[in-house]
Design a protein around this motif. Structure first.
Motif, PDB file in Angstrom:
ATOM      1  N   LEU A  82      40.059  -6.981  48.068  1.00 32.80           N
ATOM      2  CA  LEU A  82      39.431  -6.260  46.975  1.00 32.80           C
ATOM      3  C   LEU A  82      38.030  -6.812  46.837  1.00 32.80           C
ATOM      4  O   LEU A  82      37.845  -7.977  46.473  1.00 32.80           O
ATOM      5  CB  LEU A  82      40.218  -6.449  45.679  1.00 32.80           C
ATOM      6  CG  LEU A  82      39.600  -5.795  44.447  1.00 32.80           C
ATOM      7  CD1 LEU A  82      39.433  -4.312  44.665  1.00 32.80           C
ATOM      8  CD2 LEU A  82      40.474  -6.047  43.239  1.00 32.80           C
ATOM      9  N   ILE A  83      37.049  -5.999  47.194  1.00 36.29           N
ATOM     10  CA  ILE A  83      35.656  -6.444  47.138  1.00 36.29           C
ATOM     11  C   ILE A  83      35.033  -5.872  45.886  1.00 36.29           C
ATOM     12  O   ILE A  83      34.930  -4.658  45.735  1.00 36.29           O
ATOM     13  CB  ILE A  83      34.879  -5.985  48.379  1.00 36.29           C
ATOM     14  CG1 ILE A  83      35.504  -6.561  49.637  1.00 36.29           C
ATOM     15  CG2 ILE A  83      33.419  -6.379  48.286  1.00 36.29           C
ATOM     16  CD1 ILE A  83      35.294  -8.039  49.829  1.00 36.29           C
ATOM     17  N   GLU A  84      34.643  -6.742  44.987  1.00 40.06           N
ATOM     18  CA  GLU A  84      34.010  -6.346  43.730  1.00 40.06           C
ATOM     19  C   GLU A  84      34.883  -5.321  43.009  1.00 40.06           C
ATOM     20  O   GLU A  84      36.104  -5.418  43.013  1.00 40.06           O
ATOM     21  CB  GLU A  84      32.600  -5.824  43.988  1.00 40.06           C
ATOM     22  CG  GLU A  84      31.667  -6.920  44.468  1.00 40.06           C
ATOM     23  CD  GLU A  84      30.546  -6.369  45.343  1.00 40.06           C
ATOM     24  OE1 GLU A  84      29.804  -7.179  45.886  1.00 40.06           O
ATOM     25  OE2 GLU A  84      30.435  -5.145  45.483  1.00 40.06           O
ATOM     26  N   THR A  85      34.246  -4.330  42.395  1.00 41.66           N
ATOM     27  CA  THR A  85      35.042  -3.369  41.639  1.00 41.66           C
ATOM     28  C   THR A  85      35.757  -2.422  42.593  1.00 41.66           C
ATOM     29  O   THR A  85      35.161  -1.951  43.540  1.00 41.66           O
ATOM     30  CB  THR A  85      34.138  -2.520  40.734  1.00 41.66           C
ATOM     31  OG1 THR A  85      33.029  -3.309  40.360  1.00 41.66           O
ATOM     32  CG2 THR A  85      34.875  -2.033  39.514  1.00 41.66           C
ATOM     33  N   PRO A  86      37.019  -2.182  42.333  1.00 41.61           N
ATOM     34  CA  PRO A  86      37.694  -1.216  43.197  1.00 41.61           C
ATOM     35  C   PRO A  86      37.225   0.196  42.865  1.00 41.61           C
ATOM     36  O   PRO A  86      37.061   0.540  41.707  1.00 41.61           O
ATOM     37  CB  PRO A  86      39.169  -1.389  42.831  1.00 41.61           C
ATOM     38  CG  PRO A  86      39.159  -1.890  41.440  1.00 41.61           C
ATOM     39  CD  PRO A  86      37.892  -2.677  41.271  1.00 41.61           C
ATOM     40  N   TYR A  87      36.951   0.983  43.899  1.00 38.02           N
ATOM     41  CA  TYR A  87      36.632   2.381  43.660  1.00 38.02           C
ATOM     42  C   TYR A  87      37.823   3.206  44.103  1.00 38.02           C
ATOM     43  O   TYR A  87      38.282   3.111  45.224  1.00 38.02           O
ATOM     44  CB  TYR A  87      35.368   2.784  44.418  1.00 38.02           C
ATOM     45  CG  TYR A  87      34.135   2.254  43.750  1.00 38.02           C
ATOM     46  CD1 TYR A  87      33.620   1.021  44.106  1.00 38.02           C
ATOM     47  CD2 TYR A  87      33.519   2.966  42.740  1.00 38.02           C
ATOM     48  CE1 TYR A  87      32.504   0.519  43.476  1.00 38.02           C
ATOM     49  CE2 TYR A  87      32.399   2.469  42.108  1.00 38.02           C
ATOM     50  CZ  TYR A  87      31.895   1.242  42.472  1.00 38.02           C
ATOM     51  OH  TYR A  87      30.798   0.741  41.845  1.00 38.02           O
ATOM     52  N   LEU A  88      38.331   3.952  43.178  1.00 40.26           N
ATOM     53  CA  LEU A  88      39.546   4.704  43.453  1.00 40.26           C
ATOM     54  C   LEU A  88      39.246   6.182  43.265  1.00 40.26           C
ATOM     55  O   LEU A  88      38.170   6.545  42.784  1.00 40.26           O
ATOM     56  CB  LEU A  88      40.634   4.243  42.480  1.00 40.26           C
ATOM     57  CG  LEU A  88      40.855   2.733  42.569  1.00 40.26           C
ATOM     58  CD1 LEU A  88      41.360   2.160  41.263  1.00 40.26           C
ATOM     59  CD2 LEU A  88      41.833   2.424  43.697  1.00 40.26           C
ATOM     60  N   TYR A  89      40.196   7.007  43.665  1.00 45.84           N
ATOM     61  CA  TYR A  89      39.968   8.445  43.571  1.00 45.84           C
ATOM     62  C   TYR A  89      40.265   8.903  42.144  1.00 45.84           C
ATOM     63  O   TYR A  89      41.421   8.907  41.728  1.00 45.84           O
ATOM     64  CB  TYR A  89      40.845   9.174  44.574  1.00 45.84           C
ATOM     65  CG  TYR A  89      40.576   8.736  45.997  1.00 45.84           C
ATOM     66  CD1 TYR A  89      41.471   7.920  46.673  1.00 45.84           C
ATOM     67  CD2 TYR A  89      39.404   9.096  46.643  1.00 45.84           C
ATOM     68  CE1 TYR A  89      41.214   7.489  47.963  1.00 45.84           C
ATOM     69  CE2 TYR A  89      39.144   8.676  47.929  1.00 45.84           C
ATOM     70  CZ  TYR A  89      40.043   7.870  48.586  1.00 45.84           C
ATOM     71  OH  TYR A  89      39.779   7.445  49.856  1.00 45.84           O
ATOM     72  N   GLY A 142      43.357  -2.142  41.606  1.00 51.21           N
ATOM     73  CA  GLY A 142      42.708  -2.634  42.810  1.00 51.21           C
ATOM     74  C   GLY A 142      43.503  -3.743  43.461  1.00 51.21           C
ATOM     75  O   GLY A 142      43.655  -3.792  44.679  1.00 51.21           O
TER      76      GLY A 142
END
Lengths: 307, 571
Positions: A82-89, A142
């Motif tokens: 998990l790199i920094e903030t997770p970006y999810l759909y 995340g």
């Protein structure tokens, strides 16, 4: 048995700037290793290289003995990241997102998805769309997606970013549990020292792309305890310091209005009596408990270059 | 396989997006609008339809017109033979032009010689000058006839060079030299010799002109094939059919049944059709013979050949030859499929489907572009790519998985649209279209069920869309912006349509990939409009060339995408 993560001479050069300079370290099984460093020190870049997100200029990364450059798929199978903030759909639910990532692996069943969700504490909100999640929930999702395939190693870059105190505490408990119950190894980076302090077994300090040192917390504390593990906080530190030096023949250090020295408890009592007799106002006295912050600033201060 | 697993996951993800309903809605509305506004231009019925009280009356009408019908073909044969004879006996127009120029040059030499004589006679000079000017005017007159009646190869620019030169020359020679002294004349003569001489200004162009070459034996073969065998010989096609007509007539002589008269009229139409097909075949094969050594794009720069399309000529020739050889003279049959906005004698579901698909394919293309660009550029900018790149998939597999998802998405949309259009078309216009004559790659004629044509159209659309998808993905990988990828791909799409409308004929156009995107045009004819939205202009290519180029470009685009994508630092 090979270590879960072995990093050898890892270097990343962007044009003329060396972001990561010849870093080598390893993570033992079941260990939580912390990356500590200022912003821009090279922590994220190193972790991205470990996960194969960024190309490696030179050096090797081995995960469970598999080389990430020559044997990517095999190696990455053992890592969750998990790199920094997770970006999810945002248009999918929490469950939908997890299902998507799960479907990329072979044989992850629905029960696994629910299990992972409950580990991070999201079971009740799984059927909400991710666009309605708070930051903390996204962070937890995340982490959940990183756990789907039961990885041996977790690589987490600033996983407590943007969380409140409660959120941070929960993540810390979660991570500790993972290590204890499943033997998962964790590589975690942060610039929040209190988190690292309570979480990590060892700490690697990164500054300007270089690995400064890597020690357990106690080892670091011990080193700085050499400065003096006892203190008195007084109104006239310089005067008090001189008195102590003359009368007890020990070395002192002054730090603000604290006078630091090494002495036993009995000696400390005598010093307090002596100072009072000399009309030195005493505010407090006791054992020095160096925070990681003091030590960190100290270490980094010694090694920083203006590049 | 892993790649399929990723593709399937991406598709599942897509169908959970609310935008999917918007897409479906768009397509439905589009189909409804198309159904309302579809207004095909039907073919004008040029079949013979003599009116009369009984079969005898109409038969008489036919007899009187027979000669003029036949003369269409025989007139053509005459002109062909004349041209061939002229070319092979040095009486071509090029020879004539060269003679005129040589004469003019001679007239100038006379004039110049007069100027150099010791005894300067101004009157003689005037006379010789006038003679020269007359010759110039003759040349100018001749040049102006070249546009309409030509038997040699001259490009537009060559013609203009000559015209300009002789115009200037004409201006430089005054028509009235009464005020001229001897010295003026000499000055004029020197000026003309220096600045308007033929060796510098005329002969370079003239010598570059190409004579048409016609092998008389070849021409004879053509005349025999399309005239003797069809019209002239005792057992010719036309004579045999004439017997059929007579046989039928005598079986119902004097009948006033509408049915009998209808059949007779049809037979008259077929008779005329034979002559017309033979004439067209002879014309086309003769033209093709004339220009066989010149490529289409080079040809279009020549006077008299600007609108010639060798592919179309060959295609019509193949069609007519097939029909004549197989005894299919029915004019209704003679029209190979005419789908799209110009239908046959009546519209059918097949016309409608192709027309509808053309509109819908544009919409589908846009959706696919957005989907594809979103999968790559969208995930990069939305930063979900970093969650995907740490799965056990090499970069190549990630790319291929997304590409496959695009293809699957395109196929699903295409098929659904196709079926829906066909169903609507069947309801509105019926399925009444018997077999269709398909001309493949201009040299193969085959009779197929109209559904086969539909499937070929579908396949061609798929290839077309694959090109745009591959382009959009490549742009996505390089520029990491969905907007750039979709916008640029769409601009290429518009440019392609514009090129079609403008019918670009420059010689370098055929090297561009956008000249080869539409495979459908090699099936049945650029002239039969596949519609205004497919790219119809044929440019010095054939089915295999275009197909190879198109597939090649698609592969190259994707390979490039994979290479760039592999090197990308994500996050």
């Amino acid at each position: 048995m090979e270590k879960v993560l072995q990093v050898e001479n890892l270097t990343k050069v962007y044009g003329s700037r060396t972001a990561v300079d010849n870093i080598s370290f390893s993570v033992n099984n079941g260990e939580i290793l912390g990356f500590l460093g200022a912003n821009g020190a090279g922590k994220s870049t190193t972790m991205k290289m470990i996960l194969g997100l960024t190309s490696i200029t030179s050096g090797d990364v081995y995960i469970c003995g598999k080389n990430i450059q020559t044997n990517f798929e095999s190696a990455i199978q053992n890592v969750g990241g998990l790199i920094e903030t997770p970006y999810l759909y945002p248009y999918l639910t929490g469950y939908g997102n997890l299902k998507f990532y799960a479907s990329l692996y072979k044989g992850i069943k629905k029960s696994k998805i629910l299990e992972v969700a409950s580990i991070v504490g999201l079971s009740k909100r799984l059927s909400d769309k991710v666009r309605n999640y708070s930051l903390g929930m996204k962070q937890r999702l995340g982490i959940a997606q990183a756990l789907l395939h039961d990885p041996k190693l977790l690589v987490l870059d600033e996983p407590t970013n943007g969380l409140d105190a409660n959120g941070i505490k929960e993540i810390k408990m979660l991570l500790k549990r993972l290590t204890k119950e499943r033997g998962t190894s964790i590589l975690i980076s942060s610039h929040i020292l209190s988190t690292m302090e309570s979480l990590c077994d060892r700490i690697a300090i990164i500054d300007n792309g270089r690995l400064i040192e890597i020690k357990t917390l106690n080892e670091i504390k011990q080193r700085y305890a050499q400065n003096g593990s006892t203190y008195v906080k007084v109104g006239t530190p310089n005067f008090a310091g001189k008195l102590i030096q003359e009368k007890f023949n020990i070395k002192v250090g002054i730090c603000g209005n604290k006078v630091l020295f090494n002495a036993s408890e009995t000696d400390l009592a005598k010093i307090i009596v002596m100072l009072t007799q000399n009309k030195v106002p005493i505010f407090s006295a006791g054992e020095v408990d160096y925070s990681l912050e003091d030590m960190f600033l100290n270490i980094v201060g010694n090694h920083s270059n203006i590049s | 396989m892993k790649v399929f697993r990723l593709a399937k996951a991406e598709l599942n993800k897509l169908f959970q997006r609310p935008a999917i309903f918007l897409m479906a809605g768009f397509l439905v509305i589009a189909l409804v609008l198309v159904s309302f506004f579809y207004n095909p231009t039907l073919r004008t019925d040029t079949r013979i339809n003599y009116q009369g009280a009984n079969t005898t009356e109409i038969h008489t009408q036919f007899q009187t017109e027979k000669a003029s019908i036949n003369s269409e073909l025989s007139t053509l044969v005459d002109s062909i033979n004349t041209l061939t004879y002229n070319l092979n006996n040095q009486t071509s127009k090029l020879s004539k032009l060269k003679n005129l120029i040589a004469n003019a040059e001679g007239a100038f030499d006379n004039f110049h010689a007069e100027l150099l004589k010791d005894s300067k006679n101004i009157n003689n000079m005037r006379i010789k000058l006038e003679a020269y000017k007359t010759k110039i005017l003759e040349i100018q007159t001749f040049l102006s006839t070249i546009e309409t009646d030509i038997d040699f190869f001259i490009t537009l620019s060559q013609l203009n060079t000559l015209k300009t030169f002789f115009e200037r020359l004409n201006k430089d020679i005054p028509s009235n030299t009464t005020n001229y002294s001897v010295d003026n004349m000499i000055e004029l003569g020197n000026f003309l010799a220096l600045n308007r001489n033929f060796s510098d200004h005329v002969y370079p162009t003239i010598n570059a002109l190409k004579e048409m070459k016609l092998d008389a034996t070849e021409v004879d073969k053509l005349v025999e094939k399309y005239y003797d065998n069809i019209l002239l010989n005792d057992d010719s096609t036309l004579k045999l059919y004439e017997n059929e007509i007579e046989d039928f007539y005598y079986s119902c002589i004097g009948s006033n049944e509408d049915e009998d008269m209808q059949v007779l009229n049809n037979m008259f139409s077929n008779y005329k059709s034979i002559v017309l097909m033979a004439k067209e075949s002879l014309e086309n094969s003769f033209t093709l013979l004339k220009v066989k050594d010149i490529s289409n794009s080079a040809l279009n720069g020549h006077v008299g050949f600007t609108s010639i399309n060798k592919y179309e000529l060959q295609e019509t020739l193949t069609k007519n030859t097939y029909l004549l050889d197989n005894g299919k003279f029915d004019i209704e049959y003679a029209n190979n499929f005419n789908f799209g906005s110009t239908a046959g004698f009546k519209t059918s579901a097949y016309d409608f489907t192709i027309f509808a698909m053309q509109i819908l394919t544009i919409i589908i293309a846009v959706f696919c572009l957005f989907f594809g660009a979103g999968l790559i550029a969208g995930e990069q900018s939305g930063k979900t790519m970093k969650m995907l790149a740490i799965r056990p998939y090499t970069r190549n597999k990630i790319y291929l998985g997304k590409f496959l998802a695009c293809i699957a998405f395109m196929l699903i949309l295409l098929l659904i649209s196709f079926i829906a259009s066909f169903v609507v078309g069947s309801i509105l216009y019926g399925l009444d279209l018997p077999s269709v004559l398909l001309i493949i790659n201009a040299n193969k004629a085959v009779v197929v069920h109209p559904m086969v044509v539909m499937l070929i159209y579908l396949a061609s659309s798929i290839l077309n869309l694959l090109f745009y998808i591959s382009l959009a993905l490549l742009l996505s990988v390089i520029f990491r912006s969905s907007t750039v990828a979709v916008l640029t791909s769409f601009i290429v799409y518009i440019v392609t349509i514009l090129c079609n409308i403008l019918m670009i004929k420059t010689s370098w156009f055929k090297f561009l990939p956008i000249a080869h995107l539409d495979i459908f045009k090699y099936f049945g004819g650029a002239s039969s409009s596949g519609g205004f939205l497919t790219f119809n202009t044929i440019v010095d290519a054939n089915l295999w060339l275009s197909l190879g180029y198109l597939l090649g470009i698609i592969i190259v685009f994707n390979l490039a995408s994979m290479i760039v994508f592999k090197k990308r630092n994500i996050a």
